[in-house]
Design a protein around this motif. Structure first.
Motif, PDB file in Angstrom:
ATOM      1  N   GLN A   1       0.840  -1.209   0.000  1.00 54.04           N
ATOM      2  CA  GLN A   1       0.000   0.000   0.000  1.00 54.04           C
ATOM      3  C   GLN A   1       0.873   1.258   0.000  1.00 54.04           C
ATOM      4  O   GLN A   1       0.572   2.224  -0.696  1.00 54.04           O
ATOM      5  N   LYS A   2       1.957   1.229   0.775  1.00 56.97           N
ATOM      6  CA  LYS A   2       2.851   2.391   0.837  1.00 56.97           C
ATOM      7  C   LYS A   2       3.504   2.622  -0.525  1.00 56.97           C
ATOM      8  O   LYS A   2       3.614   3.758  -0.984  1.00 56.97           O
ATOM      9  N   LEU A   3       3.936   1.541  -1.174  1.00 55.41           N
ATOM     10  CA  LEU A   3       4.545   1.672  -2.506  1.00 55.41           C
ATOM     11  C   LEU A   3       3.539   2.233  -3.512  1.00 55.41           C
ATOM     12  O   LEU A   3       3.873   3.098  -4.307  1.00 55.41           O
ATOM     13  N   GLU A   4       2.312   1.726  -3.457  1.00 55.23           N
ATOM     14  CA  GLU A   4       1.288   2.191  -4.395  1.00 55.23           C
ATOM     15  C   GLU A   4       0.922   3.651  -4.159  1.00 55.23           C
ATOM     16  O   GLU A   4       0.500   4.346  -5.072  1.00 55.23           O
ATOM     17  N   ALA A   5       1.104   4.117  -2.919  1.00 60.62           N
ATOM     18  CA  ALA A   5       0.813   5.519  -2.592  1.00 60.62           C
ATOM     19  C   ALA A   5       2.045   6.407  -2.825  1.00 60.62           C
ATOM     20  O   ALA A   5       2.053   7.568  -2.449  1.00 60.62           O
ATOM     21  N   ASN A   6       3.082   5.818  -3.426  1.00 61.51           N
ATOM     22  CA  ASN A   6       4.344   6.521  -3.671  1.00 61.51           C
ATOM     23  C   ASN A   6       4.991   7.059  -2.401  1.00 61.51           C
ATOM     24  O   ASN A   6       5.637   8.094  -2.412  1.00 61.51           O
ATOM     25  N   SER A   7       4.785   6.363  -1.270  1.00 66.00           N
ATOM     26  CA  SER A   7       5.499   6.769  -0.063  1.00 66.00           C
ATOM     27  C   SER A   7       6.558   5.730   0.279  1.00 66.00           C
ATOM     28  O   SER A   7       6.618   4.666  -0.334  1.00 66.00           O
ATOM     29  N   SER A   8       7.392   6.057   1.233  1.00 65.12           N
ATOM     30  CA  SER A   8       8.468   5.154   1.619  1.00 65.12           C
ATOM     31  C   SER A   8       7.887   3.843   2.148  1.00 65.12           C
ATOM     32  O   SER A   8       6.971   3.861   2.976  1.00 65.12           O
ATOM     33  N   PRO A   9       8.420   2.711   1.693  1.00 65.77           N
ATOM     34  CA  PRO A   9       7.888   1.422   2.147  1.00 65.77           C
ATOM     35  C   PRO A   9       8.391   1.009   3.532  1.00 65.77           C
ATOM     36  O   PRO A   9       8.244  -0.133   3.936  1.00 65.77           O
ATOM     37  N   THR A  10       8.974   1.951   4.250  1.00 65.51           N
ATOM     38  CA  THR A  10       9.529   1.644   5.566  1.00 65.51           C
ATOM     39  C   THR A  10       8.428   1.276   6.561  1.00 65.51           C
ATOM     40  O   THR A  10       7.401   1.945   6.640  1.00 65.51           O
ATOM     41  N   ILE A  11       8.690   0.227   7.317  1.00 67.61           N
ATOM     42  CA  ILE A  11       7.763  -0.218   8.368  1.00 67.61           C
ATOM     43  C   ILE A  11       8.284   0.291   9.710  1.00 67.61           C
ATOM     44  O   ILE A  11       9.482   0.218   9.977  1.00 67.61           O
ATOM     45  N   THR A  12       7.381   0.798  10.539  1.00 68.18           N
ATOM     46  CA  THR A  12       7.767   1.283  11.865  1.00 68.18           C
ATOM     47  C   THR A  12       7.313   0.280  12.929  1.00 68.18           C
ATOM     48  O   THR A  12       6.472  -0.585  12.665  1.00 68.18           O
TER      49      THR A  12
END
Length: 81
Positions: free
Chosen positions: A59-70
């Motif tokens: 979902q993060k990749l599709e939203a063009n945001s960093s795929p980093t998990i916290t």
């Protein structure tokens, strides 16, 4: 990422538990065998947990945001750490 991306998440069974891969047109772009952001090298206990985190990264990749998990992401997903 381009709009014509074909991202998919799949679980992978490994010796110590579960992980996930994210592919773009069958090419692996992320392979995660261990739970990210925790200090010990530990795999996901269940396939469901691996897929939950993999889907969040997707979902993060599709939203063009960093795929980093916290760590907070893991807590919200109720991942056993």
């Amino acid at each position: 990422m381009q709009k014509d991306q074909n991202l998919k998440v799949e679980s992978i069974k490994i010796k110590s538990g579960w992980g996930y891969i994210i592919t773009n047109d069958k090419k692996i772009i992320i392979k995660q065998n261990i739970i990210p952001v925790i200090s010990q090298q530990k795999s996901f206990e269940t396939e469901k947990e691996a897929l939950q985190v993999g889907k969040l990264v997707l979902q993060k990749l599709e939203a063009n945001s960093s795929p980093t998990i916290t760590k907070n992401d893991l807590i919200l997903l109720k991942i056993k750490m």
